[in-house]
Design a protein around this motif. Sequence first.
Motif, short mmCIF file in Angstrom:
data_model
loop_
_atom_site.label_atom_id
_atom_site.label_comp_id
_atom_site.label_asym_id
_atom_site.label_seq_id
_atom_site.Cartn_x
_atom_site.Cartn_y
_atom_site.Cartn_z
N LYS A 171 -1.10 -2.62 8.92
CA LYS A 171 0.01 -3.38 8.31
C LYS A 171 0.77 -4.20 9.36
CE LYS A 171 1.85 0.51 6.94
NZ LYS A 171 0.76 1.37 7.41
N SER A 172 1.09 -3.55 10.47
CA SER A 172 1.87 -4.25 11.50
C SER A 172 1.05 -5.33 12.19
CB SER A 172 2.41 -3.25 12.52
OG SER A 172 3.19 -2.28 11.86
N THR A 173 -0.24 -5.05 12.37
CA THR A 173 -1.11 -6.06 12.97
C THR A 173 -1.13 -7.30 12.06
OG1 THR A 173 -2.49 -4.24 13.74
CG2 THR A 173 -3.41 -6.43 13.95
N VAL A 183 5.41 -7.14 16.60
CA VAL A 183 5.80 -5.78 16.25
C VAL A 183 4.89 -4.78 16.95
CG1 VAL A 183 6.83 -6.36 14.03
CG2 VAL A 183 4.41 -5.86 14.14
N LYS A 184 5.34 -3.58 17.00
CA LYS A 184 4.58 -2.56 17.71
C LYS A 184 3.32 -2.19 16.92
CE LYS A 184 5.50 1.83 19.96
NZ LYS A 184 6.43 2.94 20.06
N ILE A 185 2.21 -2.18 17.65
CA ILE A 185 0.92 -1.86 17.02
C ILE A 185 0.29 -0.74 17.84
CG2 ILE A 185 -1.42 -2.77 16.67
CD1 ILE A 185 0.02 -5.56 16.33
N THR A 191 2.99 4.49 14.01
CA THR A 191 3.44 3.63 15.10
C THR A 191 4.77 3.00 14.67
OG1 THR A 191 1.14 3.05 15.42
CG2 THR A 191 2.76 1.71 16.58
N THR A 192 4.81 2.61 13.41
CA THR A 192 6.02 1.99 12.87
C THR A 192 6.93 3.07 12.31
OG1 THR A 192 4.70 0.07 12.29
CG2 THR A 192 6.85 0.24 11.25
N LEU A 193 8.14 3.16 12.85
CA LEU A 193 9.06 4.21 12.41
C LEU A 193 10.21 3.65 11.60
CD1 LEU A 193 9.09 6.29 15.69
CD2 LEU A 193 7.98 6.88 13.55
N ALA A 211 8.14 -7.51 4.29
CA ALA A 211 8.60 -6.25 4.90
C ALA A 211 7.40 -5.35 5.14
CB ALA A 211 9.59 -5.57 3.97
N ASP A 212 7.33 -4.82 6.34
CA ASP A 212 6.28 -3.87 6.72
C ASP A 212 6.99 -2.53 6.90
OD1 ASP A 212 4.31 -2.42 8.22
OD2 ASP A 212 5.02 -3.33 10.10
N ILE A 213 6.59 -1.55 6.12
CA ILE A 213 7.31 -0.27 6.22
C ILE A 213 6.40 0.80 6.83
CG2 ILE A 213 8.91 -0.78 4.33
CD1 ILE A 213 7.21 1.13 2.58
MG LIG Z 1 2.88 -0.20 11.70
#
Ligand SMILES: [Mg+2]
Length: 337
Positions: A171-173, A183-185, A191-193, A211-213
């Motif tokens: 998702k973040s990628t 964003v952190k990958i 990874t995503t908090l 929005a990436d949750i």
């Molecule tokens: Mg993530």
Amino acid sequence: MFTDGVRLELVAGKGGNGVIAWRREKYIPKGGPSGGNGGDGGSIIIRASRHFYSLDKYRNKRLIAAGDGKQGGSNKRHGANGKSLILDVPCGTLVKNPETGEVMRDMTEDGEEWEICKGGRGGRGNETFKTPTNRAPHKCTPGRPGTSCEIELELKLIADIGFVGFPNAGKSTLLSKITSKEVKIGNYPFTTLAPNLSYIQFEDFSRLYIADIPGIIKDAHKDRGLGLTFLRHIERSEVLVYVIDAAGTDVRDPFEDFTTLTNELESYSRDLINKPFVVVLNKVDRDESQAFVSKFRKKFHFDSSKLVLVSALNGEGLDTLIEKMRSIAQASGKRYE
Ligand SMILES: [Mg+2]
Ligand SMILES: Nc1nc2c(ncn2[C@@H]2O[C@H](COP(=O)(O)OP(=O)(O)OP(=O)(O)O)[C@@H](O)[C@H]2O)c(=O)[nH]1
């Protein structure tokens, strides 16, 4: 830590007192009243802004007070007004009554302002009480108190598109590839908090907010993993994008992932799964994905146009995905900015 809920006590400033004073100048006997008015107390204004994504700056605050007005002076001097305060909050912040939970106001529009507590009026000095029949009034009034209230701020991000998926699905990628946000990958789960919010800007300057949750796992509704609390940040999205790891990296079956995800979302709110959606099968650059993808297609009983094959890593399918998200968001009534 990401803060999306705070409780605050707000107190507007008190008005300064009016005063009694007299003109005392050489050659002017009985100079008359000259007491000035007090300054008004400062107000508290809540302002919605697209520049903020969390309520972090209020995390350690409990009481927020605007400045008091200063008292009036002699020679009709007006007291200084108290300093007003503007509290910036992200768009999508609900202002609630903490006792009843009632929503007092939903701050949705960028730049929208709401004066929630009004500063008290300054008192009147004796100069203002002068009349033809009373030319030397011994009268002034005190400043009035400002209003105050207790509020709860609850953030529900406003994004056109909400990404949901298992941890590590990419998702973040995906977000960092299609928007300008870094964003952190990581190749590890969770990874995503905290939610990430970013946007794609088109040639006509319209924007699609995404929005990436944090990732959701089976039994998240029983508080496994990070639970379901972050789902509130996609509640207002027009379109949901289920991001599925089509390569079965963490040895799962992608279709099962999709079923589990929809079940978890349904246990949070039926409204979520009734939203328009797109299923993204990610990581198709990996050989393992081929078998999984054809298996997925067989079991997928929705319109096949809802399915998009992408590789967030090498960019394959991303343009198709963007166009699809845009057209569905538009069809479901997105307000273009
Ligand atoms: Mg993530
Ligand atoms: N081969 C391949 N790897 C990918 C692709 N997309 C993401 N990855 C890798 O998958 C891992 C997880 O990616 P993230 O973007 O952090 O996944 P996430 O869904 O945001 O994960 P959480 O934040 O933990 O929920 C990283 O090692 C990425 O490099 C892809 O299209 N192909």
